[in-house]
Design a protein around this motif. Structure first.
Motif, PDB file in Angstrom:
ATOM      1  N   LEU A  98      69.428  72.097  13.317  1.00  0.00           N
ATOM      2  CA  LEU A  98      68.205  71.768  12.572  1.00  0.00           C
ATOM      3  C   LEU A  98      66.962  72.453  13.117  1.00  0.00           C
ATOM      4  CD1 LEU A  98      68.687  68.089  11.445  1.00  0.00           C
ATOM      5  CD2 LEU A  98      69.441  70.225  10.393  1.00  0.00           C
ATOM      6  N   VAL A  99      67.008  72.909  14.361  1.00  0.00           N
ATOM      7  CA  VAL A  99      65.894  73.748  14.812  1.00  0.00           C
ATOM      8  C   VAL A  99      65.955  75.049  14.016  1.00  0.00           C
ATOM      9  CG1 VAL A  99      64.858  74.945  16.766  1.00  0.00           C
ATOM     10  CG2 VAL A  99      65.830  72.676  17.101  1.00  0.00           C
ATOM     11  N   ASN A 100      67.170  75.557  13.848  1.00  0.00           N
ATOM     12  CA  ASN A 100      67.390  76.724  12.997  1.00  0.00           C
ATOM     13  C   ASN A 100      66.918  76.430  11.558  1.00  0.00           C
ATOM     14  OD1 ASN A 100      70.317  78.217  11.528  1.00  0.00           O
ATOM     15  ND2 ASN A 100      68.491  79.299  12.162  1.00  0.00           N
ATOM     16  N   ALA A 125      60.539  71.090  20.174  1.00  0.00           N
ATOM     17  CA  ALA A 125      60.968  72.400  19.644  1.00  0.00           C
ATOM     18  C   ALA A 125      60.208  72.781  18.372  1.00  0.00           C
ATOM     19  CB  ALA A 125      62.477  72.398  19.374  1.00  0.00           C
ATOM     20  N   PHE A 126      59.703  71.788  17.628  1.00  0.00           N
ATOM     21  CA  PHE A 126      58.940  72.122  16.408  1.00  0.00           C
ATOM     22  C   PHE A 126      57.756  73.031  16.764  1.00  0.00           C
ATOM     23  CE2 PHE A 126      60.072  67.702  14.495  1.00  0.00           C
ATOM     24  CZ  PHE A 126      61.271  68.182  14.023  1.00  0.00           C
ATOM     25  N   HIS A 127      57.055  72.671  17.840  1.00  0.00           N
ATOM     26  CA  HIS A 127      55.865  73.438  18.238  1.00  0.00           C
ATOM     27  C   HIS A 127      56.262  74.900  18.510  1.00  0.00           C
ATOM     28  CE1 HIS A 127      53.527  69.666  19.206  1.00  0.00           C
ATOM     29  NE2 HIS A 127      54.758  69.213  19.297  1.00  0.00           N
ATOM     30  N   GLU A 203      65.828  64.342   9.717  1.00  0.00           N
ATOM     31  CA  GLU A 203      66.396  62.993   9.868  1.00  0.00           C
ATOM     32  C   GLU A 203      67.632  63.018  10.770  1.00  0.00           C
ATOM     33  OE1 GLU A 203      66.269  60.858   6.111  1.00  0.00           O
ATOM     34  OE2 GLU A 203      64.290  61.718   5.653  1.00  0.00           O
ATOM     35  N   ILE A 204      67.587  63.873  11.784  1.00  0.00           N
ATOM     36  CA  ILE A 204      68.753  64.048  12.653  1.00  0.00           C
ATOM     37  C   ILE A 204      69.126  62.749  13.374  1.00  0.00           C
ATOM     38  CG2 ILE A 204      67.563  64.808  14.776  1.00  0.00           C
ATOM     39  CD1 ILE A 204      69.779  67.022  14.984  1.00  0.00           C
ATOM     40  N   HIS A 205      68.156  61.856  13.593  1.00  0.00           N
ATOM     41  CA  HIS A 205      68.456  60.593  14.306  1.00  0.00           C
ATOM     42  C   HIS A 205      68.773  59.445  13.341  1.00  0.00           C
ATOM     43  CE1 HIS A 205      67.306  62.215  18.257  1.00  0.00           C
ATOM     44  NE2 HIS A 205      66.319  62.825  17.642  1.00  0.00           N
ATOM     45  N   SER A 235      75.536  65.901  11.732  1.00  0.00           N
ATOM     46  CA  SER A 235      76.520  65.039  12.396  1.00  0.00           C
ATOM     47  C   SER A 235      76.442  65.219  13.915  1.00  0.00           C
ATOM     48  CB  SER A 235      77.927  65.430  11.937  1.00  0.00           C
ATOM     49  OG  SER A 235      78.124  66.811  12.198  1.00  0.00           O
ATOM     50  N   THR A 236      75.753  66.260  14.343  1.00  0.00           N
ATOM     51  CA  THR A 236      75.840  66.661  15.755  1.00  0.00           C
ATOM     52  C   THR A 236      75.193  65.674  16.722  1.00  0.00           C
ATOM     53  OG1 THR A 236      73.908  68.025  15.322  1.00  0.00           O
ATOM     54  CG2 THR A 236      76.046  69.130  15.313  1.00  0.00           C
ATOM     55  N   LYS A 237      74.039  65.113  16.340  1.00  0.00           N
ATOM     56  CA  LYS A 237      73.383  64.146  17.232  1.00  0.00           C
ATOM     57  C   LYS A 237      74.179  62.849  17.207  1.00  0.00           C
ATOM     58  CE  LYS A 237      69.995  65.453  18.573  1.00  0.00           C
ATOM     59  NZ  LYS A 237      69.827  66.335  19.735  1.00  0.00           N
ATOM     60  N   THR A 238      74.572  62.424  16.014  1.00  0.00           N
ATOM     61  CA  THR A 238      75.288  61.153  15.850  1.00  0.00           C
ATOM     62  C   THR A 238      76.571  61.118  16.668  1.00  0.00           C
ATOM     63  OG1 THR A 238      74.471  61.144  13.570  1.00  0.00           O
ATOM     64  CG2 THR A 238      76.242  59.601  14.097  1.00  0.00           C
ATOM     65  N   ALA A 244      78.172  72.382  18.695  1.00  0.00           N
ATOM     66  CA  ALA A 244      78.732  73.016  17.484  1.00  0.00           C
ATOM     67  C   ALA A 244      77.632  73.605  16.602  1.00  0.00           C
ATOM     68  CB  ALA A 244      79.542  72.001  16.691  1.00  0.00           C
ATOM     69  N   HIS A 245      76.370  73.253  16.890  1.00  0.00           N
ATOM     70  CA  HIS A 245      75.233  73.820  16.150  1.00  0.00           C
ATOM     71  C   HIS A 245      75.466  73.877  14.652  1.00  0.00           C
ATOM     72  CE1 HIS A 245      72.231  74.684  19.085  1.00  0.00           C
ATOM     73  NE2 HIS A 245      73.149  75.113  19.927  1.00  0.00           N
ATOM     74  N   THR A 246      75.648  72.703  14.072  1.00  0.00           N
ATOM     75  CA  THR A 246      75.897  72.630  12.625  1.00  0.00           C
ATOM     76  C   THR A 246      74.948  71.598  12.011  1.00  0.00           C
ATOM     77  OG1 THR A 246      78.193  73.254  12.943  1.00  0.00           O
ATOM     78  CG2 THR A 246      77.682  72.066  10.910  1.00  0.00           C
TER      79      THR A 246
HETATM   80  C1  LIG Z   1      64.104  65.608  15.805  1.00  0.00           C
HETATM   81  C2  LIG Z   1      65.109  66.606  16.284  1.00  0.00           C
HETATM   82  N1  LIG Z   1      65.420  67.660  15.511  1.00  0.00           N
HETATM   83  C3  LIG Z   1      66.320  68.584  15.914  1.00  0.00           C
HETATM   84  C4  LIG Z   1      66.952  68.464  17.132  1.00  0.00           C
HETATM   85  C5  LIG Z   1      67.939  69.511  17.565  1.00  0.00           C
HETATM   86  O1  LIG Z   1      68.703  69.856  16.512  1.00  0.00           O
HETATM   87  P1  LIG Z   1      69.790  71.026  16.568  1.00  0.00           P
HETATM   88  O2  LIG Z   1      70.564  70.879  17.819  1.00  0.00           O
HETATM   89  O3  LIG Z   1      70.576  70.736  15.349  1.00  0.00           O
HETATM   90  O4  LIG Z   1      69.042  72.294  16.482  1.00  0.00           O
HETATM   91  C6  LIG Z   1      66.656  67.388  17.964  1.00  0.00           C
HETATM   92  C7  LIG Z   1      67.302  67.276  19.265  1.00  0.00           C
HETATM   93  O5  LIG Z   1      67.010  66.431  20.052  1.00  0.00           O
HETATM   94  C8  LIG Z   1      65.725  66.432  17.534  1.00  0.00           C
HETATM   95  O6  LIG Z   1      65.398  65.376  18.283  1.00  0.00           O
END
Ligand SMILES: Cc1ncc(COP(=O)(O)O)c(C=O)c1O
Length: 392
Positions: A98-100, A125-127, A203-205, A235-238, A244-246
């Motif tokens: 999701l950073v991607n 990471a958003f910044h 909404e990763i969390h 699904s990766t955080k959950t 797996a970076h998906t």
């Molecule tokens: C809000 C949020 N978005 C994205 C990520 C990281 O996502 P990804 O590993 O899918 O790039 C995190 C990781 O902690 C996060 O807290």
């Protein structure tokens, strides 16, 4: 009663960022130190995920992934079953996390020099992604009311200059663990409409909410929002499969979808087959039962951690509604950030994320990841109490 999550698994020397980079980044040796920084858990995923990988290993040929029907079905089932949200399979893109996904949205929907709004403090990471793309971070500070974060749209309206093109919402919020209410989500949607912003909702969390809390997907919070909305889930955080970076970027609006598809195609992004096999297996009744067990365990860890930390005069752990990331305010100690951080790293030997990385409002905070066996959480609490014993 013991839990499967009580098992202490040695991760040192396994190329785990959390363990194997803590010394170089924080000066805390993994030998005796406690990594409580990056958001991954010290737990194995459910057996269904391990079996999916084993099946791949047994077959032993690792070519490009094709035919995502089962994957899309699994996403559809999960979102409906767990979040009451109907997802059109045609609206789903699979990114390398999701950073991607956030970076792709910034590329697709904004131009260099544009403003991107964040409600800070927020996931660091958003910044970085916004600034690296040559866009400007516009920080709308969250307001601390009764010890938790809230939004102040009158103040945010007054801050807009007309240069802003996009807003990134973190829902549930990291850090601080807010599960935003329907009224708050509607407020964000209306704010985006008033200023003609694309709304990216990370909404990763969403699955990691504390018992008794209910996450509401932004797609269901406001009737008119879909024409400007990009939903992101994973699904990766959950399931603790972040390597797996998906990630899933879900876009209902055809025009927004076409612009995103063009950018993704231009960068040659195609799915990671390991991630898709794991996610397909995870989004299942077995995966759902595992998540229920996990969130109950995390809630127990949260109680242990908060009780021990809040017993230290001057420290306050924010009451979390979601995530496993305790957000601890050290303001009451009267110490500088250098001093309290040094005590945590060198005396308690704990690696925790430093608050300023999360933007305005994070200055007096550290973030502690407690998704680890309970015994380690107790050990962390005891070490913090010892490191700040002079405040007792
Ligand atoms: C809000 C949020 N978005 C994205 C990520 C990281 O996502 P990804 O590993 O899918 O790039 C995190 C990781 O902690 C996060 O807290």
């Amino acid at each position: 009663m013991t839990s499967r999550f009580d098992e202490v698994i040695d991760r040192i020397g396994t190329h785990s960022a959390k363990w194997d980079k803590m010394e170089s980044l924080f000066g805390v040796s993994p030998d005796g130190g406690l990594p409580m920084w990056v958001a991954d858990m010290d737990f194995r995923p459910p057996a269904c995920v391990q079996e999916a990988l084993q099946k791949m290993l047994d077959h032993g040929v690792y070519g490009y992934f094709g035919d995502d029907v089962a994957y899309l079905d699994a996403i559809g089932w999960w979102m409906k079953e767990r979040h009451g949200w109907e997802v059109d399979p045609a609206s789903v893109f699979t990114t390398h996390g999701l950073v991607n996904g956030t970076g792709l949205c910034i590329d697709a929907y904004t131009a260099p020099g544009d403003g991107v709004v964040l409600f800070t403090p927020v996931y660091h990471a958003f910044h970085r992604v916004i600034r690296s793309a040559g866009r400007e971070v516009v920080e709308c500070p969250l307001v601390l009311r009764d010890g938790r974060y809230e939004m102040d749209f009158d103040a945010y309206d007054a801050m807009m200059t007309g240069k802003e093109r996009l807003v990134v919402l973190c829902s549930p919020h990291n850090p601080g663990g807010r599960v935003w209410s329907r009224a708050e989500l509607k407020g964000v949607a209306e704010f985006a409409k008033r200023h003609d912003l694309i709304l990216v909702s990370d909404e990763i969390h969403h699955d990691l909410v504390m018992p008794g809390q209910k996450h509401l997907p932004m797609a269901l919070a406001d009737d008119g929002v879909s024409e400007r909305l990009v939903m992101m889930t994973a699904s990766t955080k959950t399931f603790n499969i972040a390597g797996a970076h998906t990630g899933n970027v879900i876009i209902a609006d055809p025009d927004l979808r076409a612009r995103f598809a063009e950018r993704m195609g231009g960068l040659g992004i195609s799915p990671n087959s390991f991630g898709l096999h794991m996610a397909t297996a995870a989004y299942s009744p077995e995966g759902a039962a595992w998540v229920d067990e996990l969130t109950a365990y995390l809630d127990g860890n949260r109680r242990v951690f908060d009780e021990m930390v809040n017993a230290i005069p001057g420290l306050r752990s924010m009451p979390l509604e979601a995530t496993y990331l305790a957000w601890v305010d050290f303001a009451g100690t009267g110490m500088s950030a250098e001093e309290f951080t040094a005590r945590v790293e060198t005396e308690a030997r704990i690696a925790a994320n430093q608050g300023p990385a999360f933007g305005q409002g994070g200055e007096s905070f550290l973030r502690f990841n407690f998704a680890t066996p309970r015994a380690r959480v107790e050990e962390a609490g005891a070490r913090l109490q010892k490191a700040f014993a002079d405040l007792q």
